[in-house]
Design a protein around this motif. Sequence first.
Motif, PDB file in Angstrom:
ATOM      1  N   ALA A   8       0.831  -1.206   0.000  1.00  0.00           N
ATOM      2  CA  ALA A   8       0.000   0.000   0.000  1.00  0.00           C
ATOM      3  C   ALA A   8       0.866   1.256   0.000  1.00  0.00           C
ATOM      4  CB  ALA A   8      -0.940   0.001   1.203  1.00  0.00           C
ATOM      5  N   THR A   9       1.945   1.254   0.767  1.00  0.00           N
ATOM      6  CA  THR A   9       2.846   2.412   0.791  1.00  0.00           C
ATOM      7  C   THR A   9       3.470   2.627  -0.580  1.00  0.00           C
ATOM      8  OG1 THR A   9       3.306   2.118   3.138  1.00  0.00           O
ATOM      9  CG2 THR A   9       4.906   3.396   1.881  1.00  0.00           C
ATOM     10  N   ASN A  10       3.900   1.559  -1.226  1.00  0.00           N
ATOM     11  CA  ASN A  10       4.460   1.679  -2.572  1.00  0.00           C
ATOM     12  C   ASN A  10       3.451   2.261  -3.544  1.00  0.00           C
ATOM     13  OD1 ASN A  10       6.916   0.652  -1.762  1.00  0.00           O
ATOM     14  ND2 ASN A  10       6.541  -1.395  -2.558  1.00  0.00           N
ATOM     15  N   ARG A  11       2.215   1.794  -3.492  1.00  0.00           N
ATOM     16  CA  ARG A  11       1.166   2.322  -4.388  1.00  0.00           C
ATOM     17  C   ARG A  11       0.873   3.784  -4.084  1.00  0.00           C
ATOM     18  NH1 ARG A  11       0.364   2.516  -8.252  1.00  0.00           N
ATOM     19  NH2 ARG A  11      -1.878   2.755  -8.323  1.00  0.00           N
ATOM     20  N   ARG A  12       0.871   4.142  -2.806  1.00  0.00           N
ATOM     21  CA  ARG A  12       0.645   5.543  -2.444  1.00  0.00           C
ATOM     22  C   ARG A  12       1.750   6.427  -3.015  1.00  0.00           C
ATOM     23  NH1 ARG A  12      -1.308   4.573   3.738  1.00  0.00           N
ATOM     24  NH2 ARG A  12      -3.526   4.605   3.260  1.00  0.00           N
ATOM     25  N   LEU A  13       2.970   5.953  -2.917  1.00  0.00           N
ATOM     26  CA  LEU A  13       4.093   6.734  -3.434  1.00  0.00           C
ATOM     27  C   LEU A  13       4.061   6.821  -4.957  1.00  0.00           C
ATOM     28  CD1 LEU A  13       6.916   5.523  -1.034  1.00  0.00           C
ATOM     29  CD2 LEU A  13       5.758   7.753  -1.020  1.00  0.00           C
ATOM     30  N   GLU A  14       3.649   5.762  -5.624  1.00  0.00           N
ATOM     31  CA  GLU A  14       3.500   5.810  -7.083  1.00  0.00           C
ATOM     32  C   GLU A  14       2.426   6.816  -7.482  1.00  0.00           C
ATOM     33  OE1 GLU A  14       2.689   1.754  -8.153  1.00  0.00           O
ATOM     34  OE2 GLU A  14       4.738   1.114  -7.699  1.00  0.00           O
TER      35      GLU A  14
END
Length: 94
Positions: free
Chosen positions: A42-48
């Motif tokens: 989820a953090t990776n998707r938020r950053l993307e």
Amino acid sequence: WIENRLGSPFWLNELVAHIGYSRSRFCAIFKSHTGLTPLEWATNRRLEKAQELLSSGKTSVADVARAVGFRTPAFFAKTFRTHYGVTPGKWAAT
């Protein structure tokens, strides 16, 4: 489910209740398929998503932080810099 809630704080208990698995079972299955914990994913998707918003040049760093579910712009900036090696402001300027 996670994609639809990127702008909200991430609550694993709400997710597993939605899925119907125990927390440990869901996390094990999720990690076996993605190589990441649900929170990491989820953090990776938020950053993307933040990269996309920052690239538009139309949104402030603070607004992007809120839009992708970070509680404070400072924590967002720290997480972004740790992940990408540059601050969100520098990313937006490129």
